[in-house]
Design a protein around this motif. Structure first.
Motif, PDB file in Angstrom:
ATOM      1  N   ALA A 400      -2.053  11.912   7.886  1.00 47.72           N
ATOM      2  CA  ALA A 400      -3.375  12.445   8.234  1.00 47.72           C
ATOM      3  C   ALA A 400      -4.254  12.539   6.993  1.00 47.72           C
ATOM      4  CB  ALA A 400      -3.220  13.819   8.888  1.00 47.72           C
ATOM      5  N   ARG A 401      -3.681  12.957   5.875  1.00 46.12           N
ATOM      6  CA  ARG A 401      -4.451  13.046   4.634  1.00 46.12           C
ATOM      7  C   ARG A 401      -4.902  11.664   4.161  1.00 46.12           C
ATOM      8  NH1 ARG A 401      -1.340  16.244   0.105  1.00 46.12           N
ATOM      9  NH2 ARG A 401      -3.222  15.582  -1.031  1.00 46.12           N
ATOM     10  N   LEU A 402      -4.009  10.691   4.295  1.00 47.37           N
ATOM     11  CA  LEU A 402      -4.363   9.338   3.871  1.00 47.37           C
ATOM     12  C   LEU A 402      -5.525   8.785   4.703  1.00 47.37           C
ATOM     13  CD1 LEU A 402      -0.809   7.781   3.298  1.00 47.37           C
ATOM     14  CD2 LEU A 402      -2.525   8.270   1.552  1.00 47.37           C
ATOM     15  N   GLU A 403      -5.498   9.052   6.018  1.00 49.60           N
ATOM     16  CA  GLU A 403      -6.572   8.553   6.868  1.00 49.60           C
ATOM     17  C   GLU A 403      -7.886   9.260   6.559  1.00 49.60           C
ATOM     18  OE1 GLU A 403      -5.261   8.758  10.895  1.00 49.60           O
ATOM     19  OE2 GLU A 403      -3.613   7.331  10.579  1.00 49.60           O
ATOM     20  N   GLU A 404      -7.815  10.553   6.235  1.00 48.54           N
ATOM     21  CA  GLU A 404      -9.028  11.277   5.843  1.00 48.54           C
ATOM     22  C   GLU A 404      -9.621  10.708   4.552  1.00 48.54           C
ATOM     23  OE1 GLU A 404      -8.170  15.391   5.457  1.00 48.54           O
ATOM     24  OE2 GLU A 404      -7.729  15.697   7.588  1.00 48.54           O
ATOM     25  N   MET A 405      -8.748  10.213   3.652  1.00 52.40           N
ATOM     26  CA  MET A 405      -9.208   9.663   2.376  1.00 52.40           C
ATOM     27  C   MET A 405      -9.649   8.208   2.498  1.00 52.40           C
ATOM     28  SD  MET A 405      -6.330  11.390  -0.127  1.00 52.40           S
ATOM     29  CE  MET A 405      -7.032  10.725  -1.636  1.00 52.40           C
ATOM     30  N   GLY A 406      -9.479   7.616   3.698  1.00 46.42           N
ATOM     31  CA  GLY A 406     -10.017   6.282   3.923  1.00 46.42           C
ATOM     32  C   GLY A 406      -9.036   5.143   3.797  1.00 46.42           C
ATOM     33  N   ILE A 407      -7.750   5.369   3.973  1.00 46.89           N
ATOM     34  CA  ILE A 407      -6.786   4.281   3.888  1.00 46.89           C
ATOM     35  C   ILE A 407      -7.025   3.287   5.015  1.00 46.89           C
ATOM     36  CG2 ILE A 407      -4.985   5.408   5.290  1.00 46.89           C
ATOM     37  CD1 ILE A 407      -2.943   4.216   3.296  1.00 46.89           C
ATOM     38  N   GLN A 408      -6.846   1.990   4.723  1.00 51.33           N
ATOM     39  CA  GLN A 408      -7.067   0.921   5.696  1.00 51.33           C
ATOM     40  C   GLN A 408      -5.751   0.235   6.041  1.00 51.33           C
ATOM     41  OE1 GLN A 408     -10.181   0.348   6.991  1.00 51.33           O
ATOM     42  NE2 GLN A 408     -10.804   2.146   5.765  1.00 51.33           N
ATOM     43  N   ASP A 409      -5.704  -0.329   7.243  1.00 56.28           N
ATOM     44  CA  ASP A 409      -4.528  -1.100   7.630  1.00 56.28           C
ATOM     45  C   ASP A 409      -4.294  -2.220   6.621  1.00 56.28           C
ATOM     46  OD1 ASP A 409      -4.193   0.465   9.817  1.00 56.28           O
ATOM     47  OD2 ASP A 409      -4.906  -1.003  11.295  1.00 56.28           O
ATOM     48  N   GLY A 410      -3.048  -2.378   6.217  1.00 54.59           N
ATOM     49  CA  GLY A 410      -2.698  -3.411   5.245  1.00 54.59           C
ATOM     50  C   GLY A 410      -2.687  -2.929   3.812  1.00 54.59           C
ATOM     51  N   ASP A 411      -3.244  -1.722   3.555  1.00 57.27           N
ATOM     52  CA  ASP A 411      -3.172  -1.164   2.195  1.00 57.27           C
ATOM     53  C   ASP A 411      -1.719  -0.867   1.836  1.00 57.27           C
ATOM     54  OD1 ASP A 411      -5.856  -1.340   2.000  1.00 57.27           O
ATOM     55  OD2 ASP A 411      -6.262   0.815   1.942  1.00 57.27           O
ATOM     56  N   THR A 412      -1.411  -0.929   0.535  1.00 56.81           N
ATOM     57  CA  THR A 412      -0.041  -0.686   0.064  1.00 56.81           C
ATOM     58  C   THR A 412       0.157   0.796  -0.264  1.00 56.81           C
ATOM     59  OG1 THR A 412       0.112  -2.908  -0.872  1.00 56.81           O
ATOM     60  CG2 THR A 412       1.684  -1.266  -1.688  1.00 56.81           C
ATOM     61  N   VAL A 413       1.238   1.364   0.267  1.00 61.77           N
ATOM     62  CA  VAL A 413       1.619   2.742  -0.046  1.00 61.77           C
ATOM     63  C   VAL A 413       2.834   2.689  -0.976  1.00 61.77           C
ATOM     64  CG1 VAL A 413       2.388   4.955   0.872  1.00 61.77           C
ATOM     65  CG2 VAL A 413       0.737   3.583   2.160  1.00 61.77           C
ATOM     66  N   ASP A 414       2.714   3.313  -2.144  1.00 64.06           N
ATOM     67  CA  ASP A 414       3.777   3.296  -3.160  1.00 64.06           C
ATOM     68  C   ASP A 414       4.375   4.697  -3.274  1.00 64.06           C
ATOM     69  OD1 ASP A 414       5.090   3.561  -5.777  1.00 64.06           O
ATOM     70  OD2 ASP A 414       4.292   1.569  -6.183  1.00 64.06           O
ATOM     71  N   ILE A 415       5.664   4.811  -2.933  1.00 68.86           N
ATOM     72  CA  ILE A 415       6.364   6.099  -2.988  1.00 68.86           C
ATOM     73  C   ILE A 415       7.635   5.915  -3.805  1.00 68.86           C
ATOM     74  CG2 ILE A 415       7.500   7.912  -1.666  1.00 68.86           C
ATOM     75  CD1 ILE A 415       5.722   7.252   0.684  1.00 68.86           C
ATOM     76  N   TYR A 416       7.600   6.255  -5.069  1.00 64.19           N
ATOM     77  CA  TYR A 416       8.775   6.193  -5.940  1.00 64.19           C
ATOM     78  C   TYR A 416       9.507   4.856  -5.810  1.00 64.19           C
ATOM     79  CZ  TYR A 416       7.982  11.108  -6.886  1.00 64.19           C
ATOM     80  OH  TYR A 416       7.416  12.294  -7.280  1.00 64.19           O
ATOM     81  N   ASP A 417       8.805   3.783  -6.169  1.00 62.81           N
ATOM     82  CA  ASP A 417       9.342   2.417  -6.165  1.00 62.81           C
ATOM     83  C   ASP A 417       9.572   1.856  -4.753  1.00 62.81           C
ATOM     84  OD1 ASP A 417       9.339   2.352  -8.951  1.00 62.81           O
ATOM     85  OD2 ASP A 417      11.365   3.193  -9.072  1.00 62.81           O
ATOM     86  N   LEU A 418       9.238   2.629  -3.748  1.00 64.66           N
ATOM     87  CA  LEU A 418       9.317   2.155  -2.384  1.00 64.66           C
ATOM     88  C   LEU A 418       7.900   1.785  -1.938  1.00 64.66           C
ATOM     89  CD1 LEU A 418      10.908   1.828   0.348  1.00 64.66           C
ATOM     90  CD2 LEU A 418      10.235   4.189   0.837  1.00 64.66           C
ATOM     91  N   GLN A 419       7.663   0.528  -1.533  1.00 66.43           N
ATOM     92  CA  GLN A 419       6.320   0.085  -1.150  1.00 66.43           C
ATOM     93  C   GLN A 419       6.348  -0.467   0.275  1.00 66.43           C
ATOM     94  OE1 GLN A 419       5.011  -2.727  -4.149  1.00 66.43           O
ATOM     95  NE2 GLN A 419       4.320  -1.102  -5.508  1.00 66.43           N
TER      96      GLN A 419
END
Length: 424
Positions: A400-419
């Motif tokens: 929900a926070r990511l969508e509020e900040m404007g994330i788009q479909d296809g954007d890369t999410v990086d979580i501790y070397d996990l993408q």
């Protein structure tokens, strides 16, 4: 070879992964989960070995890792714990954190110390069975063991330290008053590393004396060998300052005395205040009519120290000097044991709402203690475990926070070397 300071890396063993397994029993869905827990990883333990006198063993090996825990098995059988890795160190080794240089522990008491804890084993799927999830097909991965860089610094455990310029007779004095057999020769820096000797004065009366390599002017700034070995007199309760009163090296004994006192003060203010006895050595070689002894005595007594005349080469006055030293030690506090300065930072689980999100172009980098701990507990090779991870991210409000900040479909999410690519 004498090695008294090294840097090493210690790593606790990783915990074993929990097992995904099922047993067969009538009326139990899919046999029922019975995956066991992974074993805890082994810890790295420091142990005092009184047969060691240097840190030479650490010169060529710099990383020490304990054994990992075994994975869990079916029938709720836990994996075997990893074996601890025991590292021997000489008594008197001070262990520091390499990043902060703070003291973690002083290995002088003989007690073992866990320097890197092993990771906890992961839970098997038997822990995740609920009324609505009767067939959990995922388990927790084991946690990593603690990894840290440390500095091992040997500080000799000696009651008395012999200090003075090179070639003034320190090694000779140690050899004629103890069973120690240091190398003795008529040239500077014959002594390349500290030597220890036990002095037996009387029945039940003894002490340990250290011969420290010759100190020269500028030693506190790194000149000569004194800089490397001044640390070994940090613990000494009493200093015996040996001065060549005969001037056989072409130096003035008063200047020598003052120069060494200045170097001790430059290295440590505490050392300049350490109780000291002055031994006017080579009294048998004093030239006729020389005023060296009288001038040195006047200078020494002005500082509040006592002066004793000796000749280490002929043993004249050495026995009496050792008796005086033993008597002085009776009233002095015991050898210094350094108190820990380093405060262990215990990782906290954190709060999902405290996650940090960085937007870098089309990449969103997410960090936080809660998220790091969650990632460490997930077995990404297991489908249901990945679903559990996705569910936890939804519950945390991250998406929900990511969508509020404007994330788009296809954007890369990086979580501790996990993408992964974001999809609504």
């Amino acid at each position: 070879m004498f090695v008294d300071k090294v840097r090493i890396t210690v790593v606790g063993g990783r915990g074993g992964d929990g097992a995904v397994a099922f047993h067969r029993e009538k009326y139990v869905a899919s046999g029922g989960p019975d995956g066991g827990d992974g074993g805890h990883g082994g810890s790295v333990v420091l142990h005092v070995n009184d047969n060691m006198s240097t840190l030479l063993d650490f010169r060529y090996k710099r990383k020490y890792a304990a054994q990992a825990g075994a994975n869990g098995l079916g029938r709720k059988m836990s994996g075997k714990r990893g074996e601890p890795l025991v590292i021997d160190v000489p008594r008197g080794t001070v262990v520091r954190d390499a990043e902060t240089n703070q003291i973690i522990v002083d290995m002088s008491t003989g007690e073992d110390f866990v320097i890197a804890k092993g990771g906890r084993g992961g839970w098997g799927n038997a822990h995740f069975a609920t009324a609505t999830r009767q067939v959990p097909r995922f388990a927790k991965a084991g946690l990593k063991g603690q990894e840290r860089d440390i500095i091992l610094e040997l500080k000799l455990l000696a009651d008395v330290g012999l200090v003075g310029f090179p070639n003034v007779g320190k090694s000779t004095l140690l050899s004629v008053t103890s069973n120690a057999r240091p190398k003795i020769a008529n040239y500077h820096f014959t002594t390349l590393f500290p030597n220890l000797g036990v002095i037996y004065v009387d029945e039940g009366v003894s002490f340990v004396m250290a011969d420290i390599p010759g100190i020269i002017e500028g030693a506190a700034e790194g000149a000569g060998l004194g800089h490397d070995f001044l640390r070994h007199i940090d613990r000494c309760r009493l200093l015996v300052h040996v001065v060549d009163v005969s001037g056989s090296e072409g130096r003035d004994p008063v200047d020598d005395f003052n120069a060494i006192c200045d170097e001790l003060a430059s290295y440590s203010v505490d050392l300049s205040n350490r109780p000291m006895i002055v031994a006017a050595n080579k009294i048998d070689l004093l030239p006729p009519g020389s005023d060296n002894l009288a001038r040195l005595r006047s200078c020494v007594e002005a500082t509040g120290c006592e002066l004793y005349e000796i000749s280490a080469g002929t043993t004249q006055g050495t026995r009496n000097l050792m008796r005086v030293v033993a008597e002085k030690l009776r009233s002095l506090p015991p050898v210094t044991i350094y108190e820990p300065e380093y405060v262990e930072q215990v990782p906290q689980a954190g709060d999902p709402s405290e996650l940090t999100i960085e937007h870098l172009g089309s990449t969103w980098v997410i960090t936080g203690s809660w998220l790091e701990r969650l990632v460490m507990n997930i077995n990404f090779d297991d489908y249901e475990s990945r679903n559990y991870f996705d569910l936890q991210l939804h519950k945390s409000g991250l998406f929900a926070r990511l969508e509020e900040m404007g994330i788009q479909d296809g954007d890369t999410v990086d979580i501790y070397d996990l993408q992964f690519d974001y999809q609504r």
